[in-house]
Design an enzyme around this catalytic site. Structure first.
Site, short mmCIF file in Angstrom:
data_model
loop_
_atom_site.label_atom_id
_atom_site.label_comp_id
_atom_site.label_asym_id
_atom_site.label_seq_id
_atom_site.Cartn_x
_atom_site.Cartn_y
_atom_site.Cartn_z
N ASP A 90 -4.71 1.77 12.10
CA ASP A 90 -3.44 2.72 11.66
C ASP A 90 -3.86 4.26 11.24
OD1 ASP A 90 -2.05 0.98 12.90
OD2 ASP A 90 -1.02 0.22 11.11
N SER A 132 -1.70 -9.07 4.65
CA SER A 132 -1.02 -7.71 5.09
C SER A 132 -0.24 -7.88 6.48
CB SER A 132 -2.36 -6.85 5.29
OG SER A 132 -1.56 -5.78 5.56
N ASP A 144 0.86 -1.17 -0.04
CA ASP A 144 0.00 -0.01 -0.06
C ASP A 144 0.68 1.31 0.04
OD1 ASP A 144 -2.37 -1.43 -0.02
OD2 ASP A 144 -2.78 -1.52 1.96
N ARG A 176 3.31 3.16 16.16
CA ARG A 176 2.72 4.28 15.06
C ARG A 176 2.83 5.51 15.66
NH1 ARG A 176 3.18 0.48 12.58
NH2 ARG A 176 1.83 -0.62 11.15
#
Length: 397
Positions: A122, A172, A14, A93
């Site tokens: 996220d 993923s 992505d 993150r």
């Protein structure tokens, strides 16, 4: 001069497609790959970003900072979302967001970007962090806002000549020092057992050692500081335990969790080091925390985990809970012995100079110092309110 955008770059499908999407809309894209301890060829990540069209791809070494500023707090708070997940991605993150904003300021960017979908957590974590750290910057999320599904992203990567791994074609995956996550593909059916090819950090059953092994983890004020008597930096200690525990196949978590965006999601986690350390830390707290504190702290831990999972690392409540947690760790120092057997990790020993375990009070042997004559009056007074209630109000069947 073209506008500059700084992208939180993982090197995956992505974010690689996001680079090309941004460049085709006139941006000079500066991709930031933050090394938070992922088991990945970062040279290949740089090459992939460059082939996707990035003006620059920067690798930022944040492994030690991630361990000391983020994972240390998670260990002391026994950070486990819904009691099971050590928050591999949720902890990373905000660390990545800080690095991205740092580069954005350095290159004079007007925009930051991420490659998250609209269904995941996220997007929340990045954008809430960006809003706190740099509210003046525009945020772009083309995978979400242009509704680019995984199949289309794969097709675009092929069309644009962006290489992706075979694993990325099926799952993923996110990974860092604290563990590895996998979703999508066959994992989307919660009835289907996870295929063995979904795992990479824990050994399959046939490869696990038959003989058990033991290690001693030493804690100081709630943090692990030594392994088998040898001092280690936190990042190195996590890596060592993670490799050993993963070799025994310990640390697999298959769960359906409640995402912040309101859906349930089946997730597969490999967290051998994280689960080992939290197991050891809890065992030491059992030995050293006073009863009421030991009963109260888990409620604060659950709230802390919700905040981190939900993207509120940069919040006054998280900071306040951390101050509370730090106060609880004053005497959480000592040694915990862990035993690994195929697929399992067990606490088999604990000791601390601050232990509240008093053998003279706990023993049933000849050295018993507990005055049992005190118990009769205590029990009578403890039960008195219920005795009165029963006599006055309790309805009998």
């Amino acid at each position: 001069m073209a506008a500059r955008a700084v992208l939180a770059y993982s090197g995956g499908l992505d974010t690689s497609v996001t680079i090309r999407w941004l460049t085709e809309r006139g941006f000079d894209v500066h991709a930031v790959a933050v090394d938070v301890g992922q088991h990945e060829d970062l040279d290949a990540v740089v090459e992939r970003g460059e082939r996707a069209g990035a003006a620059s791809v920067r690798v930022v070494d944040a492994v030690d900072r991630f361990a000391e500023a983020f994972l240390a707090k998670a260990i002391k708070a026994n950070g486990m979302y819904e009691g099971a997940y050590p928050m591999v991605s949720g902890l990373a993150r905000p660390c990545i967001a800080e690095e991205v904003i740092g580069v954005a300021r350095a290159v004079g960017a007007s925009t930051v970007a991420h490659g998250c979908t609209g269904k995941g957590n996220d997007q929340v974590r990045f954008e809430v962090s960006f809003a706190v750290l740099a509210p003046d910057l525009q945020v772009l999320a083309p995978i979400r806002d242009e509704t680019i599904p995984r199949e289309k992203a794969m097709a675009l990567a092929e069309e644009w000549g962006i290489p992706v791994s075979s694993v990325a074609g099926t799952y993923s995956v996110d990974e860092n020092l604290w563990g590895r996550t996998a979703e999508c593909g066959p994992l989307e059916d919660p009835w289907v057992a996870p295929p063995e090819d979904a795992f990479a950090r824990t050994a399959p059953p046939q490869a696990r050692p038959a003989e058990p092994t033991e290690i001693v983890v030493t804690f100081d004020h709630g943090l692990p500081v030594a392994l088998d008597g040898v001092p280690h930096a936190l990042s190195a200690l996590i890596r060592s335990i993670d490799a050993l525990a993963g070799g025994y196949g310990f640390g697999r978590v298959d769960m359906v969790e409640n995402r912040r965006v309101g859906i349930k999601s089946r997730e597969l986690y490999e967290v051998p080091g994280a689960l080992s350390i939290i197991l050891a830390h809890r065992a030491l707290e059992d030995l050293t925390l006073e009863r009421d504190l030991a009963h109260h702290k888990p409620a604060m831990e659950a709230r802390w985990a919700d905040l981190v999972y939900d993207g509120q690392w940069f919040s006054p409540l998280r900071e306040a809970i951390d101050a509370y947690v730090d106060a609880t760790q004053m005497h959480v120092s000592g040694d915990i012995r862990l035993r690994y057997e195929p697929g399992t990790c067990t606490v088999v020993g604990r000791r601390s100079e601050y232990s509240l375990y008093d053998l003279s009070l706990a023993t049933y042997g000849a050295d018993d110092a507990f005055d049992q004559s005190d118990a009769r009056g205590y029990v009578t007074l403890y039960g008195q309110p219920l005795k009165v209630w029963s006599a006055k109000q309790r309805s009998t069947p």
